[in-house]
Design an enzyme around this catalytic site. Structure first.
Site, PDB file in Angstrom:
ATOM      1  N   LYS A 114     -12.665   2.069  11.821  1.00  0.00           N
ATOM      2  CA  LYS A 114     -11.350   2.522  12.285  1.00  0.00           C
ATOM      3  C   LYS A 114     -11.405   2.939  13.760  1.00  0.00           C
ATOM      4  O   LYS A 114     -10.461   2.680  14.517  1.00  0.00           O
ATOM      5  CB  LYS A 114     -10.860   3.674  11.417  1.00  0.00           C
ATOM      6  CG  LYS A 114     -10.567   3.292   9.970  1.00  0.00           C
ATOM      7  CD  LYS A 114      -9.440   2.264   9.858  1.00  0.00           C
ATOM      8  CE  LYS A 114      -8.087   2.883  10.105  1.00  0.00           C
ATOM      9  NZ  LYS A 114      -6.972   1.893   9.881  1.00  0.00           N
ATOM     10  N   GLY A 135       0.814  -1.204   0.000  1.00  0.00           N
ATOM     11  CA  GLY A 135       0.000   0.000   0.000  1.00  0.00           C
ATOM     12  C   GLY A 135       0.853   1.262   0.000  1.00  0.00           C
ATOM     13  O   GLY A 135       2.092   1.213   0.030  1.00  0.00           O
ATOM     14  N   GLN A 136       0.184   2.407  -0.010  1.00  0.00           N
ATOM     15  CA  GLN A 136       0.904   3.676  -0.060  1.00  0.00           C
ATOM     16  C   GLN A 136       1.831   3.847   1.147  1.00  0.00           C
ATOM     17  O   GLN A 136       3.024   4.122   0.999  1.00  0.00           O
ATOM     18  CB  GLN A 136      -0.092   4.842  -0.108  1.00  0.00           C
ATOM     19  CG  GLN A 136      -0.917   4.901  -1.374  1.00  0.00           C
ATOM     20  CD  GLN A 136      -1.810   6.131  -1.403  1.00  0.00           C
ATOM     21  OE1 GLN A 136      -1.584   7.057  -2.176  1.00  0.00           O
ATOM     22  NE2 GLN A 136      -2.832   6.152  -0.559  1.00  0.00           N
ATOM     23  N   ASP A 188       2.630  -8.385   2.237  1.00  0.00           N
ATOM     24  CA  ASP A 188       1.441  -7.869   1.555  1.00  0.00           C
ATOM     25  C   ASP A 188       0.217  -8.633   2.046  1.00  0.00           C
ATOM     26  O   ASP A 188       0.307  -9.472   2.941  1.00  0.00           O
ATOM     27  CB  ASP A 188       1.596  -7.961   0.032  1.00  0.00           C
ATOM     28  CG  ASP A 188       1.798  -9.391  -0.465  1.00  0.00           C
ATOM     29  OD1 ASP A 188       1.479 -10.351   0.278  1.00  0.00           O
ATOM     30  OD2 ASP A 188       2.264  -9.553  -1.608  1.00  0.00           O
ATOM     31  N   THR A 227      -9.730   0.519   3.102  1.00  0.00           N
ATOM     32  CA  THR A 227      -9.805   1.971   2.894  1.00  0.00           C
ATOM     33  C   THR A 227     -10.808   2.385   1.819  1.00  0.00           C
ATOM     34  O   THR A 227     -10.872   3.565   1.463  1.00  0.00           O
ATOM     35  CB  THR A 227      -8.428   2.527   2.514  1.00  0.00           C
ATOM     36  OG1 THR A 227      -7.954   1.855   1.335  1.00  0.00           O
ATOM     37  CG2 THR A 227      -7.434   2.331   3.647  1.00  0.00           C
ATOM     38  N   ALA A 259      -5.091  -1.872   5.821  1.00  0.00           N
ATOM     39  CA  ALA A 259      -6.411  -1.385   6.230  1.00  0.00           C
ATOM     40  C   ALA A 259      -7.399  -1.563   5.095  1.00  0.00           C
ATOM     41  O   ALA A 259      -7.019  -1.659   3.926  1.00  0.00           O
ATOM     42  CB  ALA A 259      -6.349   0.089   6.626  1.00  0.00           C
ATOM     43  N   TYR A 300     -16.714   3.121   7.307  1.00  0.00           N
ATOM     44  CA  TYR A 300     -15.251   3.104   7.346  1.00  0.00           C
ATOM     45  C   TYR A 300     -14.741   3.776   8.615  1.00  0.00           C
ATOM     46  O   TYR A 300     -13.925   3.215   9.351  1.00  0.00           O
ATOM     47  CB  TYR A 300     -14.692   3.804   6.109  1.00  0.00           C
ATOM     48  CG  TYR A 300     -13.229   4.158   6.227  1.00  0.00           C
ATOM     49  CD1 TYR A 300     -12.253   3.168   6.184  1.00  0.00           C
ATOM     50  CD2 TYR A 300     -12.814   5.482   6.383  1.00  0.00           C
ATOM     51  CE1 TYR A 300     -10.905   3.485   6.301  1.00  0.00           C
ATOM     52  CE2 TYR A 300     -11.478   5.809   6.502  1.00  0.00           C
ATOM     53  CZ  TYR A 300     -10.525   4.812   6.459  1.00  0.00           C
ATOM     54  OH  TYR A 300      -9.199   5.125   6.580  1.00  0.00           O
ATOM     55  N   THR A 312      -7.612   7.332  11.266  1.00  0.00           N
ATOM     56  CA  THR A 312      -8.078   8.289  10.278  1.00  0.00           C
ATOM     57  C   THR A 312      -8.827   9.460  10.900  1.00  0.00           C
ATOM     58  O   THR A 312      -9.408   9.343  11.987  1.00  0.00           O
ATOM     59  CB  THR A 312      -9.012   7.580   9.270  1.00  0.00           C
ATOM     60  OG1 THR A 312      -9.562   8.532   8.362  1.00  0.00           O
ATOM     61  CG2 THR A 312     -10.156   6.885   9.985  1.00  0.00           C
TER      62      THR A 312
END
Length: 295
Positions: free
Chosen positions: A128, A10-11, A30, A61, A59, A124, A100
């Site tokens: 979280k 992921g980012q 991963d 997302t 996560a 979402y 988040t």
């Protein structure tokens, strides 16, 4: 020191893997190697690797999709982090987890501090928040939870890259201008995480708990898009749409399955004090990523 990173593709996971290389033995996993949708399998993964640090960059997302599959969102964002925290507590490992701004409803005037009462608007955000609470309920675990906002990077799918693509392929572009926050690069998140590990390993803190992690300054989505395009133009990018041609619209004119907070501003005073660092303006990260994409 062994550092296990989930969500390594992921980012944030990619930024962490790159930034932490050389800090110890890195185990970058991963979703195929560490699938948070099956929390019961994570225990075996952790047992096999015995990390000193667990950095949970994985996560669910997909904010809008979570409205139609909340059970999966809660499994990945709440049940799995709880299991990671339980393993860390039992084995003396340290846990870093990312949350988040969507735990808030966005009605506050001014930036949110860590002690403000959460009130998520969508599934979402609720998942979280439940993850944060599940980790906090585990006794004896050393954990740091970072709430981040408007995350972007040169890799993966994000608003910045979408705006560049649309500006190259469309003749007009309208973007929401009444939702405020601070675009925060995955590289900045990785830098703060690396600083945390260095300080803790050196016996310097920072204290465990919840922190807000966002770039300095604030903007709205329209102005963010315009700055992205200005950076691209400065790098010689040919665009169909000039920055000043990006029109602003209210969020009500761009309906989505999941409601978004109008105010995603996060106060980072606690982090900057505890970590003894100043966070850069959001434009710095944007310019860096646009340059990376051009290169």
């Amino acid at each position: 020191m062994k550092i296990l990173i989930t969500g390594a593709n992921g980012q944030v996971g990619q930024a962490l893997t790159q930034r932490l290389t050389g800090s110890g033995e890195i185990v970058a996993l991963d979703r195929h190697s560490a699938d948070l949708s099956q929390p019961e399998h994570l225990r075996a993964v952790l047992d096999a690797n015995s990390p000193d640090w667990i950095i949970n960059a994985a996560a669910y997302t997909a904010v809008d999709k979570a409205e139609s599959e909340p059970e999966l969102a809660f499994t990945i964002n709440a049940q799995a982090p709880k299991m990671l925290a339980e393993w860390a507590a039992a084995h003396g490992a340290k846990l870093v987890h990312y949350s988040t701004d969507y735990v808030f409803d966005g009605t506050k005037v001014g930036a949110y501090v860590e002690s403000d009462a959460p009130a998520p608007l969508n599934a979402y955000g609720a998942s979280k928040l439940t993850g944060e609470q599940a980790i906090a309920a585990v006794a004896g675990v050393q954990t740091w939870v970072f709430r981040t906002t408007w995350v972007f990077a040169a890799h993966g799918n994000n608003f910045l890259k979408t705006m560049l693509k649309l500006a190259q392929t469309r003749e007009s572009l309208s973007v929401v201008n009444d939702q405020f926050g601070a675009p925060t690069s995955a590289d900045l998140i990785a830098d703060v995480t690396a600083t945390l590990i260095d300080k803790v390993q050196g016996g310097l803190g920072p204290t465990t708990g919840l922190y807000h992690l966002a770039a300095a300054g604030e903007t709205h989505w329209q102005a963010y898009a315009q700055h992205v395009l200005r950076c691209a133009q400065a790098r010689g990018e040919v665009l169909n749409i000039a920055p000043e041609q990006v029109a602003g619209i209210p969020a009500r004119d761009y309906p989505t399955p999941a409601a978004r907070p109008a105010n995603s501003r996060l106060d980072t005073t606690k982090l900057e004090r505890e970590f003894d660092m100043a966070l850069p303006d959001w434009r710095v990260g944007v310019e860096t990523v646009v340059n990376q994409l051009k290169a």
